[in-house]
Design an enzyme around this catalytic site. Structure first.
Site, short mmCIF file in Angstrom:
data_model
loop_
_atom_site.label_atom_id
_atom_site.label_comp_id
_atom_site.label_asym_id
_atom_site.label_seq_id
_atom_site.Cartn_x
_atom_site.Cartn_y
_atom_site.Cartn_z
N HIS A 85 -45.17 24.36 98.78
CA HIS A 85 -45.60 24.17 97.40
C HIS A 85 -46.14 22.74 97.30
CE1 HIS A 85 -44.88 23.65 93.03
NE2 HIS A 85 -44.75 24.96 92.96
N ASP A 121 -36.25 23.01 100.33
CA ASP A 121 -36.63 23.36 98.96
C ASP A 121 -36.15 24.79 98.72
OD1 ASP A 121 -37.93 24.35 96.74
OD2 ASP A 121 -39.90 23.59 97.29
N GLN A 171 -37.15 28.94 95.61
CA GLN A 171 -37.42 30.38 95.64
C GLN A 171 -36.29 31.19 96.27
OE1 GLN A 171 -39.77 32.15 94.25
NE2 GLN A 171 -40.82 30.36 93.48
N CYS A 210 -49.93 26.84 93.45
CA CYS A 210 -49.54 25.49 93.89
C CYS A 210 -49.40 25.41 95.40
CB CYS A 210 -48.23 25.02 93.24
SG CYS A 210 -48.31 24.92 91.48
N LYS A 222 -35.36 29.04 87.55
CA LYS A 222 -35.69 30.20 88.39
C LYS A 222 -34.46 31.07 88.65
CE LYS A 222 -39.84 28.16 90.14
NZ LYS A 222 -40.62 27.60 91.23
C1 LIG Z 1 -41.17 26.42 91.44
C2 LIG Z 1 -41.17 25.73 92.75
C3 LIG Z 1 -41.16 24.34 92.84
C4 LIG Z 1 -41.27 23.44 91.63
O1 LIG Z 1 -40.22 23.59 90.77
P1 LIG Z 1 -40.19 22.75 89.39
O2 LIG Z 1 -39.11 23.40 88.59
O3 LIG Z 1 -41.56 22.92 88.78
O4 LIG Z 1 -39.91 21.34 89.74
C5 LIG Z 1 -41.09 23.77 94.10
N1 LIG Z 1 -41.03 24.51 95.20
C6 LIG Z 1 -41.05 25.86 95.16
C7 LIG Z 1 -40.96 26.66 96.42
C8 LIG Z 1 -41.12 26.52 93.93
O5 LIG Z 1 -41.14 27.84 93.89
#
Ligand SMILES: *Cc1c(COP(=O)(O)O)cnc(C)c1O
Length: 412
Positions: free
Chosen positions: A129, A206, A209, A370, A232
């Site tokens: 991302h 990260d 997801q 993104c 999320k």
């Molecule tokens: C949504 C997402 C982000 C960003 O999350 P924010 O809540 O906008 O800071 C970063 N990495 C991944 C894989 C995402 O799906």
């Protein structure tokens, strides 16, 4: 294979009653919400926690001697403990409450400025991302370190042989998402963490997801840093966590100066508070943190194994049905996938499909998600992305499939 029907203990119709928004209409059609990878919907239980906070104990935390402030502080710290328990972190002070994934990544990237030199290398995956690319580029500009990219294959998986070759004693940091938001690929983070540690490199995962679908065990993963966003996982926007191993968090300098993060301030010298407060300057998203705890309660109550099995059955069904459409190409066909389907129809712009689907009440995401480097890899401008949650149904998949067929007919 388990199907929705055999998951007898998971009653999706009952679950949907917790989400009032799912009853609304869009453009005169029942809403079919398939943009869960962008943000999840909020159950009544989480909304109740928010209303309860503002109705009964809204106050600033960690400061007041008065009762409301103490109640708010207790609720906020209880949420931190819930989060700690959920992720199986060793200490609750290893959970830094942030404004979300992006904030957590920037905090770490900023913290490494003093720890890196122009001899060092940072590895980042091709599946990232933008929020997991740009902060590292900025860090490299500050330090002179080199950014190297773990390449991907045409199935949308990371090339692990290439990763092995990129790793060296120069590698100081490795950044990878647990699951790709654009393609749904589940990355082999266990392997990446173990291998990186062999070379003394720290790993940041990260988890934005993965957390909606599985429950990561941070001690077992032995990961150094882990970030995610509450919005999320059925929580509110503007709150999330940075998990860091205690020894790493002690090494990093504070990110922002302000109230809450100090032990003692004079104009000559300020000493910083201990963890986690060192990284939590200013008044935090108190209500958000508390609601985040309520969201984790809600999801744990359903059970992540149940959620995951049900979502996988939706993914399999949707993949099967969409694949039957002539000219439809699915991007990201790795064996382990989250319930995300990124696709295009030959000769049709994804935006046009998305616009027509919206007219039918179907919410999908279109564009580069993104993740422009992934789109460049496939040589496309973007995709249509349908991403499923546990409150979606097989009937909604049918509505999507017939909607895509209709859109295709109208546009070709
Ligand atoms: C949504 C997402 C982000 C960003 O999350 P924010 O809540 O906008 O800071 C970063 N990495 C991944 C894989 C995402 O799906």
């Amino acid at each position: 294979m388990k199907t929705a029907a055999t998951l007898g203990h998971f009653n999706v119709e009952l679950v949907r009653k917790d989400f009032p928004i799912l009853n609304r209409e869009v453009n005169g059609k029942p809403l079919v919400y398939l943009d869960n990878a962008a943000t999840s919907q909020t159950p009544t239980q989480v909304m109740n926690a928010i209303v309860d906070y503002y109705s009964n104990y809204n106050a600033n935390i960690h400061r007041g001697v008065h009762s409301l402030s103490q109640e708010a502080t207790d609720a906020y710290e209880l949420a931190r403990q819930k989060i700690q328990a959920h992720f199986n972190a060793k200490h609750s002070h290893e959970i830094i409450l942030t404004s979300g994934t992006t904030h957590g990544i920037n905090l770490v990237a900023n913290g490494f400025t003093e720890l890196l030199s122009d001899q060092d290398e940072i590895l980042v995956s091709a599946l990232e991302h933008h929020s997991n690319i740009v902060p590292w580029q900025m860090l490299c500009e500050r330090t002179g370190s080199k950014l190297k990219v773990i390449p991907m294959t045409t199935s949308g998986e990371l090339d692990m042989a290439a990763f092995d070759e990129l790793l060296s004693s120069k590698t100081k940091l490795v950044f990878v998402n647990h699951i790709s938001n654009a393609l749904g690929t589940v990355n082999p983070i266990e392997y990446i963490i173990t291998k990186s540690h062999d070379f003394g490199a720290a790993v940041l995962v990260d988890g934005a997801q993965s957390c909606p679908h599985i429950k990561p065990d941070l001690v077992k993963l032995d990961v150094d840093f882990f970030v995610m966003s509450a919005h999320k996982v059925c929580g509110p926007t503007g709150v999330g966590i940075l998990y860091g191993k205690e020894e790493w968090l002690n090494k990093l300098p504070p990110y922002q100066g302000g109230g809450e993060m100090i032990a003692e301030v004079t104009f000559e010298k300020t000493t910083y508070a201990g963890l986690p407060h060192k990284f939590e300057a200013g008044t935090p998203n108190i209500c958000g943190g508390i609601a985040f705890g309520a969201a984790l309660d809600y999801m744990n109550n359903l059970g992540f194994e149940t959620i995951n099995a049900y979502e996988q059955s939706l993914l399999n069904y949707a993949t099967e049905e969409l694949s039957k459409i002539d000219g439809l190409v699915i991007y990201g066909t790795s064996e382990h996938k989250a319930p995300v389907i990124s696709f295009n129809i030959e000769g049709i712009h994804p935006y046009d499909i998305g616009t027509l689907l919206d007219k039918m009440g179907i919410a999908v995401r279109t564009g580069h998600h993104c993740a422009q480097p992934i789109m460049s890899f496939f040589d496309i401008a973007g995709t249509v992305r349908a991403s499923f949650a546990f409150y979606n149904t097989k009937q909604e998949v049918d509505v999507l499939v017939s909607g895509v067929k209709k859109a295709k007919m109208m546009l070709s």
